[in-house]
Scaffold this motif. Sequence first.
Motif, PDB file in Angstrom:
ATOM      1  N   ASN A  15      36.946 -27.364 105.851  1.00  0.00           N
ATOM      2  CA  ASN A  15      37.941 -26.421 105.361  1.00  0.00           C
ATOM      3  C   ASN A  15      39.151 -27.154 104.781  1.00  0.00           C
ATOM      4  N   ASP A  16      39.585 -28.241 105.461  1.00  0.00           N
ATOM      5  CA  ASP A  16      40.718 -29.007 104.954  1.00  0.00           C
ATOM      6  C   ASP A  16      40.401 -29.626 103.594  1.00  0.00           C
ATOM      7  N   LYS A  17      39.160 -30.052 103.413  1.00  0.00           N
ATOM      8  CA  LYS A  17      38.763 -30.626 102.122  1.00  0.00           C
ATOM      9  C   LYS A  17      38.797 -29.568 101.025  1.00  0.00           C
ATOM     10  N   ILE A  18      38.364 -28.346 101.373  1.00  0.00           N
ATOM     11  CA  ILE A  18      38.398 -27.259 100.399  1.00  0.00           C
ATOM     12  C   ILE A  18      39.832 -26.930 100.012  1.00  0.00           C
ATOM     13  N   VAL A  19      40.724 -26.839 101.004  1.00  0.00           N
ATOM     14  CA  VAL A  19      42.132 -26.539 100.727  1.00  0.00           C
ATOM     15  C   VAL A  19      42.751 -27.638  99.881  1.00  0.00           C
ATOM     16  N   TRP A  20      42.401 -28.898 100.178  1.00  0.00           N
ATOM     17  CA  TRP A  20      42.914 -30.021  99.355  1.00  0.00           C
ATOM     18  C   TRP A  20      42.463 -29.865  97.908  1.00  0.00           C
ATOM     19  N   ALA A  21      41.180 -29.565  97.706  1.00  0.00           N
ATOM     20  CA  ALA A  21      40.663 -29.414  96.348  1.00  0.00           C
ATOM     21  C   ALA A  21      41.338 -28.245  95.631  1.00  0.00           C
ATOM     22  N   MET A  22      41.614 -27.153  96.357  1.00  0.00           N
ATOM     23  CA  MET A  22      42.285 -26.005  95.761  1.00  0.00           C
ATOM     24  C   MET A  22      43.669 -26.373  95.252  1.00  0.00           C
ATOM     25  N   MET A  23      44.390 -27.192  96.024  1.00  0.00           N
ATOM     26  CA  MET A  23      45.792 -27.478  95.698  1.00  0.00           C
ATOM     27  C   MET A  23      45.990 -28.686  94.793  1.00  0.00           C
ATOM     28  N   PHE A  24      45.105 -29.688  94.902  1.00  0.00           N
ATOM     29  CA  PHE A  24      45.391 -30.972  94.258  1.00  0.00           C
ATOM     30  C   PHE A  24      44.334 -31.426  93.262  1.00  0.00           C
ATOM     31  N   ASP A  25      43.352 -30.596  92.970  1.00  0.00           N
ATOM     32  CA  ASP A  25      42.293 -31.028  92.063  1.00  0.00           C
ATOM     33  C   ASP A  25      42.112 -30.036  90.918  1.00  0.00           C
ATOM     34  N   ALA A  26      43.224 -29.629  90.343  1.00  0.00           N
ATOM     35  CA  ALA A  26      43.196 -28.655  89.244  1.00  0.00           C
ATOM     36  C   ALA A  26      42.945 -29.387  87.927  1.00  0.00           C
ATOM     37  N   THR A  27      41.689 -29.730  87.651  1.00  0.00           N
ATOM     38  CA  THR A  27      41.328 -30.461  86.443  1.00  0.00           C
ATOM     39  C   THR A  27      41.318 -29.533  85.232  1.00  0.00           C
ATOM     40  N   ALA A  28      41.262 -30.143  84.047  1.00  0.00           N
ATOM     41  CA  ALA A  28      41.207 -29.357  82.812  1.00  0.00           C
ATOM     42  C   ALA A  28      39.940 -28.509  82.764  1.00  0.00           C
ATOM     43  N   LEU A  29      38.827 -29.039  83.278  1.00  0.00           N
ATOM     44  CA  LEU A  29      37.579 -28.277  83.291  1.00  0.00           C
ATOM     45  C   LEU A  29      37.674 -27.080  84.231  1.00  0.00           C
ATOM     46  N   LYS A  30      38.291 -27.278  85.401  1.00  0.00           N
ATOM     47  CA  LYS A  30      38.463 -26.162  86.325  1.00  0.00           C
ATOM     48  C   LYS A  30      39.332 -25.075  85.693  1.00  0.00           C
ATOM     49  N   ALA A  31      40.387 -25.481  85.000  1.00  0.00           N
ATOM     50  CA  ALA A  31      41.262 -24.501  84.348  1.00  0.00           C
ATOM     51  C   ALA A  31      40.492 -23.713  83.293  1.00  0.00           C
ATOM     52  N   LYS A  32      39.629 -24.389  82.558  1.00  0.00           N
ATOM     53  CA  LYS A  32      38.827 -23.700  81.544  1.00  0.00           C
ATOM     54  C   LYS A  32      37.872 -22.701  82.192  1.00  0.00           C
ATOM     55  N   CYS A  33      37.213 -23.118  83.269  1.00  0.00           N
ATOM     56  CA  CYS A  33      36.214 -22.257  83.900  1.00  0.00           C
ATOM     57  C   CYS A  33      36.834 -21.148  84.740  1.00  0.00           C
ATOM     58  N   ALA A  34      38.127 -21.295  85.107  1.00  0.00           N
ATOM     59  CA  ALA A  34      38.833 -20.246  85.838  1.00  0.00           C
ATOM     60  C   ALA A  34      39.358 -19.162  84.906  1.00  0.00           C
ATOM     61  N   ASP A  35      39.243 -19.400  83.608  1.00  0.00           N
ATOM     62  CA  ASP A  35      39.689 -18.466  82.576  1.00  0.00           C
ATOM     63  C   ASP A  35      38.441 -17.788  82.001  1.00  0.00           C
ATOM     64  N   LYS A  36      38.284 -16.493  82.234  1.00  0.00           N
ATOM     65  CA  LYS A  36      37.069 -15.795  81.815  1.00  0.00           C
ATOM     66  C   LYS A  36      36.887 -15.806  80.300  1.00  0.00           C
ATOM     67  N   TYR A  37      37.961 -16.022  79.557  1.00  0.00           N
ATOM     68  CA  TYR A  37      37.860 -16.128  78.105  1.00  0.00           C
ATOM     69  C   TYR A  37      37.425 -17.529  77.693  1.00  0.00           C
ATOM     70  N   ARG A  38      38.105 -18.550  78.197  1.00  0.00           N
ATOM     71  CA  ARG A  38      37.795 -19.922  77.796  1.00  0.00           C
ATOM     72  C   ARG A  38      36.505 -20.437  78.438  1.00  0.00           C
ATOM     73  N   ALA A  39      36.095 -19.833  79.552  1.00  0.00           N
ATOM     74  CA  ALA A  39      34.832 -20.244  80.175  1.00  0.00           C
ATOM     75  C   ALA A  39      33.659 -20.012  79.222  1.00  0.00           C
ATOM     76  N   ARG A  40      33.821 -19.081  78.320  1.00  0.00           N
ATOM     77  CA  ARG A  40      32.782 -18.832  77.319  1.00  0.00           C
ATOM     78  C   ARG A  40      32.545 -20.069  76.461  1.00  0.00           C
ATOM     79  N   GLU A  41      33.607 -20.830  76.182  1.00  0.00           N
ATOM     80  CA  GLU A  41      33.463 -22.065  75.411  1.00  0.00           C
ATOM     81  C   GLU A  41      32.554 -23.048  76.143  1.00  0.00           C
ATOM     82  N   TYR A  42      32.764 -23.145  77.455  1.00  0.00           N
ATOM     83  CA  TYR A  42      31.991 -24.084  78.253  1.00  0.00           C
ATOM     84  C   TYR A  42      30.509 -23.699  78.275  1.00  0.00           C
TER      85      TYR A  42
END
Length: 228
Positions: A49-76
């Motif tokens: 659980n601590d690893k998941i929380v760490w990834a949620m807070m500190f691993d916001a990569t450009a790919l994650k941002a794209k895939c978290a956007d229902k519009y831009r995820a279409r590009e991926y």
Amino acid sequence: MNKIIGRIRFRLLQRRLLNCPKEKLPLLLKKLFHARTGKMPTDDFTDFNDKIVWAMMFDATALKAKCADKYRAREYVAEKIGNEYLPELHGVWDSPDEIDIAGLPEKFIFQFNTGTGKQKIVPDKSVLDMGALRDEMRKWFTRHYWTRTCELQYRVPYKVIARELLDIRLDREFRLYCFDGKVEFIMHRSYEKGKKHIGLRYYSRDWSGPGFTMAGGGGGRILYPLSG
């Protein structure tokens, strides 16, 4: 008592996220992580659980941002497997006030491009109260989902999209959780038609117990047999 204090401290710190200057954001996230887990983000973790929380807070990569956007995820999806696997896009707008309902087909679905639960299925455009829906959509734009979860990849430019309404089964859902490209466990969520109850259960890849329990000890239940 320590957990209660941690939750209170987390909520108080959470309120600072929206207007936090960029240079102070790393320190605020460290404080939020400590309030939530009782650990520092540089510690060695033995709790998944601590690893998941760490990834949620500190691993916001450009790919994650794209895939978290229902519009831009279409590009991926288009880049990886092609446009033919995407539902048709009928429109995208920066504000609900820009939507031209006349230009949309008779049935479709509206979606906010980030977060969860912000959508409107439109099976028949002729009976849609667009005025009331615009009022609801304006609220979507004022609620900052990323501050509640502390997941910076959800901090994207807000949009409303209209896409093809797919004719799919809506009474069950499967999610496959992968590590290094291999499925390790499976989530099965079932929806009982006409009711709000949701059944939820996790399995290992061979459909036995997953080796963990949900927070609070809940195991959920299945409303439909897997072979049905």
